[in-house]
Design an enzyme around this catalytic site. Structure first.
Site, PDB file in Angstrom:
ATOM      1  N   LYS A  79     -20.020 -17.720  40.573  1.00 16.00           N
ATOM      2  CA  LYS A  79     -18.716 -18.125  40.063  1.00 16.00           C
ATOM      3  C   LYS A  79     -18.994 -19.039  38.876  1.00 16.00           C
ATOM      4  O   LYS A  79     -19.507 -20.140  39.038  1.00 16.00           O
ATOM      5  CB  LYS A  79     -17.897 -18.857  41.120  1.00 16.00           C
ATOM      6  CG  LYS A  79     -16.502 -19.223  40.593  1.00 16.00           C
ATOM      7  CD  LYS A  79     -15.761 -20.176  41.496  1.00 16.00           C
ATOM      8  CE  LYS A  79     -14.477 -20.630  40.803  1.00 16.00           C
ATOM      9  NZ  LYS A  79     -13.831 -21.759  41.484  1.00 16.00           N
ATOM     10  N   GLY A  98      -5.066 -24.539  41.788  1.00 15.81           N
ATOM     11  CA  GLY A  98      -3.669 -24.941  41.726  1.00 15.81           C
ATOM     12  C   GLY A  98      -2.824 -24.511  42.899  1.00 15.81           C
ATOM     13  O   GLY A  98      -1.701 -24.998  43.063  1.00 15.81           O
TER      14      GLY A  98
END
Length: 268
Positions: A105, A193
């Site tokens: 990632k 988020g």
């Protein structure tokens, strides 16, 4: 679109089929026990680990790498904490040298306050890592142009943020994410988020292929229960996307049929 609807409804990244569309991070938990319970409840398969946040200098010190049963989960090394392309490439190479994974990632974040990813350095790192044979899953702003460029250089997914990391603001970038989903030919993973299961469900309803959640689970009062809620939300959102929602109308539409119904005041 990134998602092809088939009877099997498979999520495939770089030729590998994943059963769960919920990816889970390992930071911010109050204890290893809470983390392990949350991973179990989430039903996840892919788990991210930020290598720069581990103490790898002391071979006798236990880390997350020792705590998690990697026969049950697929590790996704994370370059969190890297501020340049060079740093991110070095961490990815370290993960490979440790036989952790060739999947990475990719995060390049020079901004300590808002934690927004650097698009230029992210693209530079992605080009290097793809050329070296890594399976790159880049974390990016919800930028449709950058998402296309990263796909063109060979990234296995794109991972646009819904809002800043750990903010719990939900899908502030919804419209941009919809554009990314519409144009992508690789899986789209909404990352950062998400604060509540409803945020995860919405991301999946829009057609995202998966979501990655860390803070919303780890900092919940009951992480394992929140992890289960996220799992159910992802499943429900995916089913809703596959079912095909009704269009939004500017006016009401009666639920019951009106054909053949006598108008008010008519005599039978």
């Amino acid at each position: 679109m990134a998602t092809t609807v088939t009877s099997a409804d498979r999520l495939v990244i770089a030729g590998t089929e994943l059963r769960s569309r919920l990816f889970v991070g390992t930071g911010k938990y109050r204890s290893d026990e809470e983390m392990l319970a949350a991973l179990e409840a989430s039903g996840c398969e892919l788990v991210t680990v930020a290598l720069r946040r581990l103490d790898l200098d002391d071979p006798n010190r236990r880390t997350i790498l020792d705590v998690i049963d990697w026969t049950r989960y697929r590790i996704l090394p994370n370059t969190a904490g890297c501020q340049t392309a060079e740093e991110a490439v070095r961490i990815a190479r370290l993960a490979r040298s440790m036989d952790l994974s060739t999947w990475v990632k990719l995060e390049v974040i020079p901004d300590p306050r808002y934690l927004l990813p650097d698009p230029v350095e992210t693209l530079r790192a992605a080009e290097i890592l793809v050329a070296e044979g890594f399976v790159v899953l880049p974390y990016i702003n919800a930028d449709p142009i950058l998402a296309r460029r990263l796909e063109e250089v060979g990234c296995a997914t794109v991972m646009p943020l819904g809002s800043p990391i750990g903010s719990g603001q939900g899908l502030v970038t919804r419209e941009q994410i919809e554009v990314i989903i519409e144009n992508a030919n690789v899986p789209v993973v909404v990352d950062a988020g998400i604060g509540a299961p409803s945020d995860a469900a919405l991301a999946m309803e829009l057609g995202a292929d998966a979501v990655l959640v860390n803070t919303a689970i780890a900092r919940a009062q009951r992480p394992a229960r929140m992890a289960e809620a996220m799992r159910l939300a992802v499943e429900a959102g995916r089913q809703g996307f596959l079912a095909g929602r009704i269009p939004r109308l500017p006016h009401a539409s009666a639920s019951s049929p009106t054909a053949g119904v006598s108008p008010p005041g008519a005599r039978s």
